[in-house]
Design a protein around this motif. Structure first.
Motif, PDB file in Angstrom:
ATOM      1  N   CYS A  93      -1.336  15.030 120.069  1.00 44.70           N
ATOM      2  CA  CYS A  93      -1.348  13.563 120.107  1.00 44.70           C
ATOM      3  C   CYS A  93      -0.242  12.978 119.228  1.00 44.70           C
ATOM      4  O   CYS A  93       0.381  11.975 119.596  1.00 44.70           O
ATOM      5  N   GLY A  94       0.009  13.600 118.086  1.00 49.11           N
ATOM      6  CA  GLY A  94       1.108  13.141 117.229  1.00 49.11           C
ATOM      7  C   GLY A  94       2.447  13.299 117.925  1.00 49.11           C
ATOM      8  O   GLY A  94       3.296  12.394 117.891  1.00 49.11           O
ATOM      9  N   PHE A  95       2.638  14.446 118.566  1.00 48.35           N
ATOM     10  CA  PHE A  95       3.874  14.662 119.314  1.00 48.35           C
ATOM     11  C   PHE A  95       4.013  13.619 120.418  1.00 48.35           C
ATOM     12  O   PHE A  95       5.080  13.027 120.594  1.00 48.35           O
ATOM     13  N   GLY A  96       2.928  13.398 121.156  1.00 46.11           N
ATOM     14  CA  GLY A  96       2.964  12.404 122.236  1.00 46.11           C
ATOM     15  C   GLY A  96       3.272  11.015 121.720  1.00 46.11           C
ATOM     16  O   GLY A  96       4.041  10.262 122.330  1.00 46.11           O
ATOM     17  N   PHE A  97       2.684  10.672 120.581  1.00 40.65           N
ATOM     18  CA  PHE A  97       2.939   9.359 119.983  1.00 40.65           C
ATOM     19  C   PHE A  97       4.412   9.210 119.620  1.00 40.65           C
ATOM     20  O   PHE A  97       5.055   8.230 119.978  1.00 40.65           O
ATOM     21  N   LYS A  99       6.923  10.867 120.702  1.00 43.55           N
ATOM     22  CA  LYS A  99       7.786  11.005 121.874  1.00 43.55           C
ATOM     23  C   LYS A  99       7.925   9.679 122.626  1.00 43.55           C
ATOM     24  O   LYS A  99       8.875   9.490 123.380  1.00 43.55           O
ATOM     25  N   THR A 100       7.007   8.749 122.394  1.00 44.75           N
ATOM     26  CA  THR A 100       7.111   7.450 123.071  1.00 44.75           C
ATOM     27  C   THR A 100       8.214   6.575 122.495  1.00 44.75           C
ATOM     28  O   THR A 100       8.559   5.556 123.086  1.00 44.75           O
ATOM     29  N   PHE A 101       8.738   6.959 121.338  1.00 47.12           N
ATOM     30  CA  PHE A 101       9.865   6.227 120.772  1.00 47.12           C
ATOM     31  C   PHE A 101      11.141   6.794 121.386  1.00 47.12           C
ATOM     32  O   PHE A 101      11.417   7.987 121.289  1.00 47.12           O
ATOM     33  N   LYS A 108      12.807  16.443 116.607  1.00 45.34           N
ATOM     34  CA  LYS A 108      12.292  15.568 115.543  1.00 45.34           C
ATOM     35  C   LYS A 108      10.824  15.228 115.782  1.00 45.34           C
ATOM     36  O   LYS A 108      10.050  15.125 114.827  1.00 45.34           O
ATOM     37  N   CYS A 109      10.439  15.065 117.051  1.00 42.06           N
ATOM     38  CA  CYS A 109       9.025  14.831 117.371  1.00 42.06           C
ATOM     39  C   CYS A 109       8.182  16.003 116.897  1.00 42.06           C
ATOM     40  O   CYS A 109       7.113  15.825 116.311  1.00 42.06           O
ATOM     41  N   ILE A 115       4.700  17.898 110.278  1.00 44.94           N
ATOM     42  CA  ILE A 115       4.580  17.447 108.891  1.00 44.94           C
ATOM     43  C   ILE A 115       3.369  16.529 108.721  1.00 44.94           C
ATOM     44  O   ILE A 115       2.584  16.686 107.773  1.00 44.94           O
ATOM     45  N   CYS A 116       3.189  15.583 109.640  1.00 48.56           N
ATOM     46  CA  CYS A 116       2.050  14.668 109.548  1.00 48.56           C
ATOM     47  C   CYS A 116       0.730  15.415 109.662  1.00 48.56           C
ATOM     48  O   CYS A 116      -0.206  15.166 108.892  1.00 48.56           O
ATOM     49  N   GLY A 117       0.642  16.336 110.610  1.00 49.56           N
ATOM     50  CA  GLY A 117      -0.580  17.128 110.768  1.00 49.56           C
ATOM     51  C   GLY A 117      -0.872  17.990 109.568  1.00 49.56           C
ATOM     52  O   GLY A 117      -2.025  18.109 109.128  1.00 49.56           O
TER      53      GLY A 117
END
Length: 124
Positions: A93-97, A99-101, A108-109, A115-117
């Motif tokens: 979900c973090g990657f998907g979030f 990746k929307t940018f 970098k995604c 890192i966030c996880g």
């Protein structure tokens, strides 16, 4: 509607969906972490009992002691699998979030979501 506007709206909708899923997973992890050891053991034990009742003839026909042994045998595995699964979902979900940018590159995604996880799991 021009194609670029459609893509932009789609990205925004996906961003909100991934953000909501992340928040839900964070809350889930927080609530599960707040359980004391006995309640957590009981939760995973109930899950094991449900699966064992479906897939194990020994569990169905076994005594209370046999059932307790089967649950104890799989307790560690189920708990580790639960941790792995929830943190994997947080990563996806973090990657998907991220990746929307539009300007964030693929690598970098991966790095940012890792890192966030990791930071979330360490602070949990």
């Amino acid at each position: 509607m021009p194609l670029n506007v459609y893509k932009m709206k789609k990205r925004i909708v996906l961003r909100y969906i991934f953000a909501a899923m992340l928040v839900a997973l964070f809350i889930f992890v927080f609530l599960m972490s707040a359980e004391n050891a006995d309640k957590s053991t009981s939760t995973s034990g109930r899950l094991i009992a449900k699966f064992a009742n479906i897939f194990s003839s020994d569990y169905k026909s076994g005594s209370i002691q046999v059932k307790a042994l089967i649950i104890a045998k799989y307790q560690h595995f189920v708990r580790k699998l639960a941790h792995f699964t929830v943190y994997f979902l947080i990563g996806v979900c973090g990657f998907g979030f991220f990746k929307t940018f539009e300007k964030v590159k693929l690598y970098k995604c991966c790095i940012i979501s890792y890192i966030c996880g990791t930071l979330y799991s360490v602070t949990d």
